[in-house]
Design a protein around this motif. Structure first.
Motif, PDB file in Angstrom:
ATOM      1  N   GLY A 104       0.721  -1.243  -0.072  1.00  0.00           N
ATOM      2  CA  GLY A 104      -0.184   0.048  -0.051  1.00  0.00           C
ATOM      3  C   GLY A 104       0.841   1.206  -0.109  1.00  0.00           C
ATOM      4  O   GLY A 104       2.198   1.185  -0.030  1.00  0.00           O
ATOM      5  N   ASP A 105       0.192   2.431   0.210  1.00  0.00           N
ATOM      6  CA  ASP A 105       1.042   3.628   0.126  1.00  0.00           C
ATOM      7  C   ASP A 105       1.255   4.020   1.611  1.00  0.00           C
ATOM      8  O   ASP A 105       0.465   3.763   2.529  1.00  0.00           O
ATOM      9  CB  ASP A 105      -0.001   4.592  -0.417  1.00  0.00           C
ATOM     10  CG  ASP A 105      -0.100   4.427  -2.237  1.00  0.00           C
ATOM     11  OD1 ASP A 105       0.749   4.131  -2.588  1.00  0.00           O
ATOM     12  OD2 ASP A 105      -1.170   5.131  -2.546  1.00  0.00           O
ATOM     13  N   PHE A 106       2.455   4.838   1.746  1.00  0.00           N
ATOM     14  CA  PHE A 106       2.756   5.089   2.975  1.00  0.00           C
ATOM     15  C   PHE A 106       3.200   6.444   2.655  1.00  0.00           C
ATOM     16  O   PHE A 106       4.337   6.867   2.396  1.00  0.00           O
ATOM     17  CB  PHE A 106       4.160   4.202   3.727  1.00  0.00           C
ATOM     18  CG  PHE A 106       3.597   2.768   3.712  1.00  0.00           C
ATOM     19  CD1 PHE A 106       3.383   2.472   5.057  1.00  0.00           C
ATOM     20  CD2 PHE A 106       3.841   1.954   2.833  1.00  0.00           C
ATOM     21  CE1 PHE A 106       3.027   1.096   5.426  1.00  0.00           C
ATOM     22  CE2 PHE A 106       3.467   0.641   3.099  1.00  0.00           C
ATOM     23  CZ  PHE A 106       2.886   0.306   4.253  1.00  0.00           C
ATOM     24  N   PRO A 107       2.234   7.574   3.043  1.00  0.00           N
ATOM     25  CA  PRO A 107       2.528   8.863   2.806  1.00  0.00           C
ATOM     26  C   PRO A 107       3.602   9.338   3.599  1.00  0.00           C
ATOM     27  O   PRO A 107       4.392  10.379   3.219  1.00  0.00           O
ATOM     28  CB  PRO A 107       1.357   9.541   3.480  1.00  0.00           C
ATOM     29  CG  PRO A 107       0.110   8.710   3.122  1.00  0.00           C
ATOM     30  CD  PRO A 107       0.746   7.262   3.464  1.00  0.00           C
ATOM     31  N   SER A 108       3.903   8.788   4.787  1.00  0.00           N
ATOM     32  CA  SER A 108       5.102   9.250   5.576  1.00  0.00           C
ATOM     33  C   SER A 108       6.707   8.931   4.886  1.00  0.00           C
ATOM     34  O   SER A 108       7.649   9.462   5.328  1.00  0.00           O
ATOM     35  CB  SER A 108       5.201   8.600   6.952  1.00  0.00           C
ATOM     36  OG  SER A 108       5.198   7.158   6.844  1.00  0.00           O
ATOM     37  N   ILE A 109       6.425   8.141   4.060  1.00  0.00           N
ATOM     38  CA  ILE A 109       7.762   7.795   3.255  1.00  0.00           C
ATOM     39  C   ILE A 109       7.961   8.491   2.087  1.00  0.00           C
ATOM     40  O   ILE A 109       8.848   8.944   1.630  1.00  0.00           O
ATOM     41  CB  ILE A 109       7.935   6.323   2.776  1.00  0.00           C
ATOM     42  CG1 ILE A 109       8.008   5.389   4.212  1.00  0.00           C
ATOM     43  CG2 ILE A 109       8.772   5.985   1.892  1.00  0.00           C
ATOM     44  CD1 ILE A 109       7.816   3.895   3.871  1.00  0.00           C
ATOM     45  N   GLY A 110       6.874   9.299   1.486  1.00  0.00           N
ATOM     46  CA  GLY A 110       6.799  10.117   0.338  1.00  0.00           C
ATOM     47  C   GLY A 110       7.181   9.459  -1.087  1.00  0.00           C
ATOM     48  O   GLY A 110       6.798   8.256  -0.927  1.00  0.00           O
ATOM     49  N   GLY A 111       7.822   9.948  -1.848  1.00  0.00           N
ATOM     50  CA  GLY A 111       8.161   9.082  -3.285  1.00  0.00           C
ATOM     51  C   GLY A 111       7.103   9.510  -4.089  1.00  0.00           C
ATOM     52  O   GLY A 111       5.771   9.780  -3.824  1.00  0.00           O
ATOM     53  N   GLN A 112       7.476   9.267  -5.561  1.00  0.00           N
ATOM     54  CA  GLN A 112       6.448   9.173  -6.267  1.00  0.00           C
ATOM     55  C   GLN A 112       7.038   8.242  -7.423  1.00  0.00           C
ATOM     56  O   GLN A 112       8.053   7.795  -7.270  1.00  0.00           O
ATOM     57  CB  GLN A 112       6.202  10.559  -7.119  1.00  0.00           C
ATOM     58  CG  GLN A 112       7.417  11.308  -7.591  1.00  0.00           C
ATOM     59  CD  GLN A 112       7.194  12.697  -8.125  1.00  0.00           C
ATOM     60  OE1 GLN A 112       6.310  13.506  -7.753  1.00  0.00           O
ATOM     61  NE2 GLN A 112       8.158  13.101  -8.889  1.00  0.00           N
ATOM     62  N   ARG A 113       5.988   8.009  -8.424  1.00  0.00           N
ATOM     63  CA  ARG A 113       6.416   6.770  -9.457  1.00  0.00           C
ATOM     64  C   ARG A 113       6.751   7.685 -10.657  1.00  0.00           C
ATOM     65  O   ARG A 113       6.158   8.442 -11.151  1.00  0.00           O
ATOM     66  CB  ARG A 113       5.011   5.918  -9.668  1.00  0.00           C
ATOM     67  CG  ARG A 113       5.024   5.103  -8.517  1.00  0.00           C
ATOM     68  CD  ARG A 113       5.613   3.693  -8.625  1.00  0.00           C
ATOM     69  NE  ARG A 113       5.484   3.367  -7.276  1.00  0.00           N
ATOM     70  CZ  ARG A 113       6.494   2.300  -6.803  1.00  0.00           C
ATOM     71  NH1 ARG A 113       7.434   2.160  -7.556  1.00  0.00           N
ATOM     72  NH2 ARG A 113       6.429   1.699  -5.692  1.00  0.00           N
ATOM     73  N   ASP A 114       7.906   6.942 -11.416  1.00  0.00           N
ATOM     74  CA  ASP A 114       8.177   7.595 -12.593  1.00  0.00           C
ATOM     75  C   ASP A 114       7.167   7.230 -13.628  1.00  0.00           C
ATOM     76  O   ASP A 114       6.589   5.841 -13.460  1.00  0.00           O
ATOM     77  CB  ASP A 114       9.529   6.772 -13.083  1.00  0.00           C
ATOM     78  CG  ASP A 114      10.062   7.421 -14.388  1.00  0.00           C
ATOM     79  OD1 ASP A 114       9.705   6.665 -15.048  1.00  0.00           O
ATOM     80  OD2 ASP A 114      10.407   8.671 -14.393  1.00  0.00           O
ATOM     81  N   ASN A 115       6.691   7.851 -14.468  1.00  0.00           N
ATOM     82  CA  ASN A 115       5.673   7.731 -15.582  1.00  0.00           C
ATOM     83  C   ASN A 115       5.995   6.591 -16.494  1.00  0.00           C
ATOM     84  O   ASN A 115       5.356   5.671 -16.939  1.00  0.00           O
ATOM     85  CB  ASN A 115       5.219   8.669 -16.331  1.00  0.00           C
ATOM     86  CG  ASN A 115       4.256   9.599 -15.339  1.00  0.00           C
ATOM     87  OD1 ASN A 115       3.633   9.350 -14.236  1.00  0.00           O
ATOM     88  ND2 ASN A 115       4.558  10.861 -15.851  1.00  0.00           N
ATOM     89  N   THR A 116       7.311   6.662 -16.958  1.00  0.00           N
ATOM     90  CA  THR A 116       7.919   5.607 -17.669  1.00  0.00           C
ATOM     91  C   THR A 116       8.165   4.164 -17.099  1.00  0.00           C
ATOM     92  O   THR A 116       7.587   3.111 -17.649  1.00  0.00           O
ATOM     93  CB  THR A 116       8.936   6.030 -18.538  1.00  0.00           C
ATOM     94  OG1 THR A 116       8.857   7.284 -19.040  1.00  0.00           O
ATOM     95  CG2 THR A 116       9.413   5.092 -19.439  1.00  0.00           C
ATOM     96  N   SER A 117       9.196   4.120 -16.273  1.00  0.00           N
ATOM     97  CA  SER A 117       9.637   2.911 -15.662  1.00  0.00           C
ATOM     98  C   SER A 117       8.654   2.326 -14.445  1.00  0.00           C
ATOM     99  O   SER A 117       8.733   1.315 -13.897  1.00  0.00           O
ATOM    100  CB  SER A 117      10.939   2.961 -15.196  1.00  0.00           C
ATOM    101  OG  SER A 117      11.119   3.873 -14.086  1.00  0.00           O
ATOM    102  N   ARG A 118       8.023   3.316 -14.070  1.00  0.00           N
ATOM    103  CA  ARG A 118       7.343   2.935 -12.670  1.00  0.00           C
ATOM    104  C   ARG A 118       8.068   2.841 -11.476  1.00  0.00           C
ATOM    105  O   ARG A 118       7.571   2.201 -10.410  1.00  0.00           O
ATOM    106  CB  ARG A 118       6.204   1.954 -12.936  1.00  0.00           C
ATOM    107  CG  ARG A 118       5.211   2.149 -13.764  1.00  0.00           C
ATOM    108  CD  ARG A 118       4.005   3.034 -13.670  1.00  0.00           C
ATOM    109  NE  ARG A 118       3.377   2.675 -12.503  1.00  0.00           N
ATOM    110  CZ  ARG A 118       3.003   3.811 -11.706  1.00  0.00           C
ATOM    111  NH1 ARG A 118       3.257   4.938 -11.975  1.00  0.00           N
ATOM    112  NH2 ARG A 118       2.472   3.421 -10.474  1.00  0.00           N
TER     113      ARG A 118
END
Length: 166
Positions: A104-118
């Motif tokens: 699942g998502d952990f907002p405290s860890i932050g981060g985002q996904r690259d649109n190309t490689s995920r």
């Protein structure tokens, strides 16, 4: 950080020191995750700052950079966080997938996904989580390292980009 003249395959290869750095970053992240998800565990007196890896004293650009700037623990970790997805695209995913208690998502860890490689791309929140978690004083200290007047930003070593829309 200490240096050693241990033999390396190439005197100009960044690989030995980057590999050691990413292993070190993994140890730091694992300790942060342990402390975050198991707060009852005894916390180390010095937080997550653990003995840094030995830097191979070679002529590689990464080694020369480290020798020139002598980054603090926090600066070194910020550099490694920024470099990790460019050196090993699944670096963060391999840690999150094996260490997080549930998917699942952990907002405290932050981060985002690259649109190309995920692939997971670290954000400022990721750095704040790894270096400070919920400690507000430490979070403000880390944010100061990311300010425009810090050498990491002045020398355009780290660049902060706005988050993706949505």
């Amino acid at each position: 950080m200490t240096t050693t003249s241990a033999p390396v395959k190439s005197q100009t290869s960044n690989a030995p020191n980057l590999d050691a750095g990413l292993q070190y970053l993994t140890e730091v992240i694992l300790l942060r995750l342990k402390l975050h998800f198991n707060p009852a565990d005894e916390k180390p007196a010095d937080g997550i700052e653990i003995e840094p890896p030995t830097i191979y004293d070679d002529q590689s650009p990464f080694t020369q950079f480290i020798k020139k700037h002598q980054p603090t623990f926090e600066e070194y970790i910020l550099l490694l966080i920024a470099l990790a997805p460019h050196v090993q695209i699944d670096f963060f995913d391999s840690i999150w997938n094996t260490q997080l208690p549930q998917k699942g998502d952990f907002p405290s860890i932050g981060g985002q996904r690259d649109n190309t490689s995920r692939a997971f791309l670290p954000t400022v929140e990721t750095a704040l989580f790894i270096l400070a978690d919920k400690d507000l004083d430490k979070r403000f200290d880390v944010l100061r390292l990311l300010s425009p007047d810090h050498w990491l930003r002045q020398q355009q070593i780290l660049e902060l980009t706005p988050p993706k829309a949505g």
